[in-house]
Design a protein around this motif. Sequence first.
Motif: not given
Length: 388
Positions: A254-261, A362-374
Motif C-alpha cells: 500500500m502506498i499513500m501519496l500526498d501532493l506537495d505544497h 499513513d505514518l510513513a507518509l507523515y514521516q516523508a512530509k516531515n523529512s522535507g517532502r518529495g
Amino acid sequence: MQLDILTLLVMTAVNLLMVSAALPVIMGPRISVAARCAQLSLLAQSIAWWAVIAAGHGYELVMMTLAVGFTCISQWLMLRALGGWLGHRPGERWLRALVVLAPLGYLIGGSFNGVFRSGWGNACVALAMLIVARGTLMPLRQSTRPWRWLLFGCMLVMAGLVVARGVMGTFFSESYLSFQTPQAVNLAMAAGANLSLVLVTVAILVAWREEAEGKLRTMAMTDGLTGLFNRRGWTDRAEAMFANAQRYQQPLTMIMLDLDHFKRINDTHGHEVGDQALKLFARLLRETRRTGDLVGRLGGEEFCIVLSNTHKSASTGFDQRLRGRLREVAHKELGFTMDFSAGVAVLKDGDATLAGLLARADLALYQAKNSGRGRMVMSEGGLGATVI
C-alpha cells in the motif's frame, strides 16, 4: 368471441405508438444511449405495424417492404440497447446487414414472386429476432433482475410465430401472404405482438431502473473531480484485496501519496488550476498502475494505491516512474512542476485489518512530509526508513 384481425393490428400499432410516446416522458431527457435505443426500437416497431395496416389499402409491395425494413431496424436498435445494458452485442454485424438486405430482397424478389417474398421477409425478420434473443444470453455485465429472460422469451415466441407464418405462406396457402387474412397464424401473431409489447415494455423499464441504480451506486463510490474511487469505494475494494491476500498468502503493498505544497498551488494559481492538478495526478496514477492495482482519492490532495501481488521492491519502481512522469507532464500542461510525498506499508503476518495497514502507510507518509517532502518512506514495523 371472434377476433377481427384488422382490429388487432390497429390495437398493436396504436399501443406501440402510445408506449413510444410515454417512455421518453417517464424516463426523462437525460438517459443513456441504451435506453434511447430501446425507445426508438418500439417506435420503429410501431411504424412497421402501421405499414402493415396501410398495405391492405394499396401499394402493398412498398408498404410491406417498409414493414420488413422497420422491423429489422427495431431489432437492431434493441440489440444496441442490450449491448449498453449487458456489455456486448453478439451478432450485430449480421443484424446490420439484415437492415439493408431484408427490405431490398423483399422489394426486388416480391416484384416477381409472391411466394419468395413471403419466405424471404419472414425468414429475415425471424433471424433478426433470434439474434436479439441470443443477445440476452451470456452477458458481460451480470443483471440482478430477470428482465433479460423476459425479453428472451418474447423474442423466441415471436420468431416462432413469424417462422410459422412464413412456412404456411410459402408451402401451403398464398392467402397467408397478406397479414389481414383472418388465418389462425395471423391472428396468433397479432395477439402475440400485443402481449409481447406489454412484456417487452416491462423488461425495458426494469433494465432502465437497474441501469439508473447502478449509476447511483457508481456515483456514491466515485470521486466526482478525478473519476477515481472515493474513500468509500476504495475501502470496499481494498478490504476484498486485503482479505484475498491474507487467505492465499500473497504479497500486498500500500502506498499513500500526498501532493506537495498543494495549498500553495491553490493560493498562487487559483482553485481551478488546483483542480486541474488533482485531475492530472489522478490520470498519471491510472496510467502508471498495473491492471489489478487499486487507486483512490481519499480526500483533498491525498491518494492511495494498493499494489496487488507485489513486494516492497516494486513500490520503488512505481514511485520513480510516477514521480518522473509527474514532473515532466505537469510542467508541460500546467506550466509548473509538481512533486509528492509517499508512505509505503507492506502486508505482514501481524496485520489483522486493512485499517492497521493503512495506518502504517499513513505514518510513513507523515514521516516523508516531515523529512522535507518529495520522497518516499517505507514503514518497517512502525519505524520509517527513507527510500527516496
